[in-house]
Scaffold this motif. Structure first.
Motif, PDB file in Angstrom:
ATOM      1  N   ALA A  22      23.490  44.953  19.067  1.00 39.46           N
ATOM      2  CA  ALA A  22      22.604  44.109  19.886  1.00 39.46           C
ATOM      3  C   ALA A  22      22.290  44.813  21.202  1.00 39.46           C
ATOM      4  CB  ALA A  22      23.246  42.751  20.146  1.00 39.46           C
ATOM      5  N   GLU A  24      23.859  37.835  22.600  1.00 41.67           N
ATOM      6  CA  GLU A  24      22.604  38.531  22.906  1.00 41.67           C
ATOM      7  C   GLU A  24      21.904  37.856  24.094  1.00 41.67           C
ATOM      8  OE1 GLU A  24      19.134  37.873  22.068  1.00 41.67           O
ATOM      9  OE2 GLU A  24      18.330  39.883  21.677  1.00 41.67           O
ATOM     10  N   LEU A  28      18.606  46.916  23.185  1.00 42.86           N
ATOM     11  CA  LEU A  28      18.198  46.602  24.553  1.00 42.86           C
ATOM     12  C   LEU A  28      18.446  47.752  25.511  1.00 42.86           C
ATOM     13  CD1 LEU A  28      19.613  42.951  24.687  1.00 42.86           C
ATOM     14  CD2 LEU A  28      17.433  43.767  23.800  1.00 42.86           C
ATOM     15  N   ARG A  33       7.614  43.969  30.189  1.00 42.58           N
ATOM     16  CA  ARG A  33       7.410  43.301  31.476  1.00 42.58           C
ATOM     17  C   ARG A  33       6.215  43.923  32.200  1.00 42.58           C
ATOM     18  NH1 ARG A  33       9.969  39.851  34.781  1.00 42.58           N
ATOM     19  NH2 ARG A  33      11.575  39.542  33.186  1.00 42.58           N
ATOM     20  N   ARG A  88      20.970  39.718  27.684  1.00 40.77           N
ATOM     21  CA  ARG A  88      19.654  39.670  28.322  1.00 40.77           C
ATOM     22  C   ARG A  88      19.710  38.978  29.681  1.00 40.77           C
ATOM     23  NH1 ARG A  88      15.645  41.275  24.757  1.00 40.77           N
ATOM     24  NH2 ARG A  88      15.874  40.759  22.554  1.00 40.77           N
ATOM     25  N   LEU A 112      16.282  39.518  36.199  1.00 39.43           N
ATOM     26  CA  LEU A 112      14.968  38.973  36.536  1.00 39.43           C
ATOM     27  C   LEU A 112      14.487  38.070  35.409  1.00 39.43           C
ATOM     28  CD1 LEU A 112      12.471  38.872  38.334  1.00 39.43           C
ATOM     29  CD2 LEU A 112      11.705  41.020  37.294  1.00 39.43           C
ATOM     30  N   GLU A 113      14.693  38.504  34.168  1.00 37.63           N
ATOM     31  CA  GLU A 113      14.273  37.680  33.028  1.00 37.63           C
ATOM     32  C   GLU A 113      14.875  36.288  33.111  1.00 37.63           C
ATOM     33  OE1 GLU A 113      14.766  39.212  28.965  1.00 37.63           O
ATOM     34  OE2 GLU A 113      15.359  37.208  28.340  1.00 37.63           O
ATOM     35  N   HIS A 165      16.907  29.507  28.138  1.00 38.24           N
ATOM     36  CA  HIS A 165      16.682  30.585  27.171  1.00 38.24           C
ATOM     37  C   HIS A 165      16.543  29.987  25.771  1.00 38.24           C
ATOM     38  CE1 HIS A 165      17.546  35.043  26.243  1.00 38.24           C
ATOM     39  NE2 HIS A 165      17.220  34.486  25.102  1.00 38.24           N
ATOM     40  N   ARG A 173      17.953  47.237  30.722  1.00 43.65           N
ATOM     41  CA  ARG A 173      17.940  48.523  30.031  1.00 43.65           C
ATOM     42  C   ARG A 173      18.517  49.602  30.937  1.00 43.65           C
ATOM     43  NH1 ARG A 173      15.808  50.769  25.591  1.00 43.65           N
ATOM     44  NH2 ARG A 173      15.051  48.729  24.925  1.00 43.65           N
ATOM     45  N   GLY A 233       9.171  34.170  31.337  1.00 44.41           N
ATOM     46  CA  GLY A 233      10.509  34.703  31.544  1.00 44.41           C
ATOM     47  C   GLY A 233      10.552  36.212  31.364  1.00 44.41           C
TER      48      GLY A 233
END
Lengths: 562, 562
Positions: A245, A219, A249, B228, A223, A75-76, A401, A228, B248
């Motif tokens: 890394a 990284e 997360l 989020r 993401r 989603l990010e 990003h 998570r 984002g």
């Protein structure tokens, strides 16, 4: 805008191989670059957007289009868009996914219109950069040794307004201003050409984007593909920054068993086939992190067949492969104990490139590989500049990003690398440099291996001569350790580590790199590098390590002939 | 290790103010730096860890300790730890929170032991960096104009082994190798001293960490404090990269109303006091993003009283303040329409510093401010190098974030900045440069404001003369637009934007920066910058903008006297 670098049309028009004027390869070669540039337009002004598509050879258009893996994005990554009120322009960006860069970067694109006065972007005037030029001493013609670089350094200079003055395709007024998330067109062009020459990705819509190094790039990938609670797949001993890394997360690594060629395909298949989402409370992982060549920490290199098997499993289980390859060009000849290690240098760039184990990128017609390239091990880590290569659909998301995080690599780094790699060396001389670096590391490896054979008691420590990279991986036979059965293996490892430190030598603990599989304890390993220490110190370090092993394991001291 | 820069003990021992040998200020001044350095040990070798604590003056020990805001950290930030098997060393890091850097970085710290041979870290040998030196043309003594920099550039040179040779406290063999997540000790020392001289944070355990720019630093802060679905607080018109970074991550901005001094405290208090977690489906926000000086896009600058009021609200509502200050040193004299704008230059560094509006950092005894500093607007954006300052407890977490992402700023950037700022200029000359830059931007602002008064029809566009920064913010009286009532305000804004583009001039749309409050539409604004265009082009751009306004609003053309 200055013209591209001088072109010898007679030679370039034939797109010849290095050693043959009679063949016309269906892919880009070192000598084909001049022709490619002569037939394209280059625009590299302040905050100019220059994407790989502008710099790839026409041969790419005959390749298939990649599959669309954007459904794998988090989603990010998907959310990283420009709001509706910001959309003023289209074009110039990668197709298919959200075609708008951030509004300020878009505004910058108006600058190219004839007569346009920009009061739009907050780009400072270069009149206020307290620099006039940057000069760098770089190696003269094939004078690659440290002494030669110092004594015969050639000076390359980046002036403030070299572009305006027609002296160069890059200058400080551009490099030191803001840039696009893709990196400067100057460097994107170079890495795109290099990537095509070396890997020739077998699909048409591949692209490269500059990164601030592969640590950052990995990284970003984590993401972009994992949430998570998810897992990613790694070697059971893996680069600890990658593991760390993920840990922040909440994305843990699933370690897969390894042999001397790295990850074992049958175990990978087993772990994925038997993945129990309920028991694991996590979806089946699909991101796989590999350092196929000279793996850190084990020094293992996957052969071509091993890569094909893992790629086939990636297709079977629909994986995304992160191919992290800082050591790719440090592939060495096979080590022959006691033998003469001085093999002949490759006769041509083509021969050198053909001698390298094919990359995952080169065997991926689908765009499921994200290759991370780095200058850290072949130019300098402090450049904080690398690039990644994958389908333009995924590249576009990673570029976004970059835009809201690191923006782009340092302009000093990009300008200095451009000056060295593009204008001073060109692609051919850079390959010559890589051949040199590989030879240096081969020599270092051989010295360390000879010291190991001389000093190390094989009944307690064994190793496989590495075929690439910087690392030698010692398997310690902890069953022979006096504390075996009384102490945990990590405690035994620590005892040995400390004993080596007491001998004033530093190795890395294997357990620092341990990434599972879950429920298993690490065996005892130690990692040595032949990258850094002076040659005599390296031999002495191995002697001390061996001595520490003898003391710790209660073996008699080695009787050395004086 | 070479000695620190030459010290005049007689002068330095008194820790004198610039203009008085009789006072001993209780804070660090430009002239106090030599004494401070003379009384401390500096270690800046390969991958050395050098944290702010080593570089702060003793006066800090008399200050209170900061509050602990680590309870505000996200799971991501808290999770970023080194696993138990990796813990081999302690010391050298910030107190209170997870004292271990990543294992490889720890291993690097063994290197300082006498006689230690490292086969541990995969740090390449500098023998394989294809550079001999980097020379940079920098401004000669107070010769700061572009012409003077070009004609009288002084050359500073960074050699490969300057440290070993006793020539410098930094060299390429260190700068171009791997470094720590805090940045190089050389640059950490400089920014720590600078921060103490300028802001003198009123608590003892503050620290500075290098960043790859404030865009990256802000995004790190968002990830460190928000999840989020959370909100953060911003001005109703805010830097669009900050808004986009949040988008984002699913962290939306709550825009607070502004006046000519930026954020209005009463509205901030109202929004927070009335926050309805159920209705909002989000906890009450506690992260507030501010550009207090020369705000982007509105050009507004918060006065001292405004800052105190907002800080008091931060205490009342327990907020963390992100103080993003790229334009801090671009604070200008008050603009007097038609008046003589040539005010006197400050007589001393102290006078210059005292003329600046106090920062939030300087009025924060609790450590609830995270200040982001940047070289982008006062040196060059392409340096991709800045720093942040806050309590060491929070700094430590952000440093860990750096470690597994960007690692550190480019070594080329750090080495060149060190050479310019530390060895060539020192703190005093850097302040002189800032005075110069500020004067240049003041002149540019004045030219633009005079053009505005001459050309722009005030019945349809109004502006407040900015007291700092690079931006002029035009409020458009859209009620006078022919399409008023027929088109949405964003459509009217677009019409005007396009009309200006048709006149070959580019402004930025106000709506690009709009961040709420929710349910409200943006008014019509346009942003112009006086940063970039040449002076004549700037005047011409304003004339074209005015002309576009007259056409769009159906006003008669301006009759210019020839």
């Amino acid at each position: 805008m200055p013209p591209p670098a001088a072109v010898n049309i007679d030679v370039a028009a034939q797109a010849v191989d290095d050693n043959s004027a009679s063949t016309t390869p269906a892919y880009l070669t070192v000598l084909g670059v001049d022709e490619l540039r002569a037939n394209s337009v280059f625009s590299g002004g302040i905050a100019a957007l220059g994407l790989s598509d502008a710099f790839k050879s026409k041969s790419n258009t005959k390749k298939p289009v990649s599959k669309d893996f954007t459904y794998r994005l988090t989603l990010e990554s998907k959310s990283r868009q420009v709001g509706a009120t910001c959309v003023i322009l289209s074009g110039g960006t990668y197709a298919n996914v959200v075609p708008q860069p951030s509004p300020l970067k878009q505004a910058a694109r108006y600058l190219s219109r004839e007569g346009m006065i920009s009061l739009g972007g907050g780009l400072p005037s270069s009149a206020y950069f307290p620099f006039d030029h940057v000069s760098v001493g770089v190696p003269g013609d094939n004078l690659f040794s440290e002494t030669d670089i110092h004594e015969y350094a050639q000076k390359v200079t980046i002036g403030m307004h070299d572009m305006r003055e027609g002296k160069s395709a890059y200058d400080l007024s551009v490099a030191l201003n803001y840039g696009q998330g893709s990196g400067s067109p100057q460097m994107v062009r170079w890495v795109t050409e290099h990537t095509e020459i070396v890997h020739n990705p077998p699909y048409q819509d591949w692209a490269s984007v500059m990164t601030v190094g592969s640590t950052s790039a990995f990284e970003m990938c984590l993401r972009s593909f994992c949430n998570r609670g998810d897992y990613f797949i790694a070697d059971e001993y893996a680069f600890c920054s990658a593991i760390e890394a993920g840990r922040g997360l909440g994305i843990e690594a699933v370690g897969i068993h390894m042999d001397s060629e790295g990850m074992i395909p049958s175990h990978l298949d087993e772990v994925l086939s038997k993945w129990d989402e309920k028991a694991r409370k996590a979806p089946k992982p699909f991101l796989i992190y590999l350092v196929p060549t000279g793996q850190n920490p084990t020094g293992s290199t996957q052969g071509t067949q091993r890569r094909r098997e893992i790629y086939a499993l990636a297709q079977k289980h629909d994986l995304i492969i992160i191919e992290d390859e800082p050591y790719y060009f440090l592939q060495m000849d096979k080590y022959v104990p006691g033998g003469n290690q001085n093999s002949a240098a490759p006769k041509s760039h083509e021969e050198f490139l053909k001698s390298l184990t094919p990359s995952y990128l080169s065997m991926d017609p689908e765009g499921r590989v994200i290759r991370l390239d780095s200058f850290s091990k072949v130019i300098a880590p402090g450049s904080r500049c690398g690039w990644l290569t994958t389908s333009s659909k995924i590249c576009e998301r990673l570029m976004r990003h970059n835009e809201v995080t690191v923006q782009a690599p340092s302009g000093f780094s990009q300008a200095i690398l451009f000056k060295l790699l593009d204008e001073h060396w060109g692609h051919g001389k850079y390959l010559d440099w890589l051949v040199h670096i590989r030879k240096e590391y081969s020599t270092r490896r051989n010295i360390m291996l000879e010291a190991c054979e001389k000093y190390i008691p094989k009944e307690v420590a064994t190793w496989t001569p590495p075929a690439a990279g910087m690392f030698l991986w010692f398997k310690i036979n902890s069953e022979k350790h006096p504390a075996h059965g009384k102490k945990a293996s990590t405690a035994i490892e620590h005892d040995i580590f400390e004993a080596v430190v007491d001998q004033k030598t530093l190795l890395a603990k294997g357990s620092w790199f341990f990434a599972g599989p879950e429920g298993t304890d690490p065996s005892v390993y130690l990692r040595a590098t032949f990258a850094a220490a002076e040659e005599r110190a390296m031999v002495e370090g191995i002697r001390r390590f061996a001595s520490a092993l003898r003391v710790t394991f209660g073996l008699p001291a080695l009787q050395e002939s004086a």
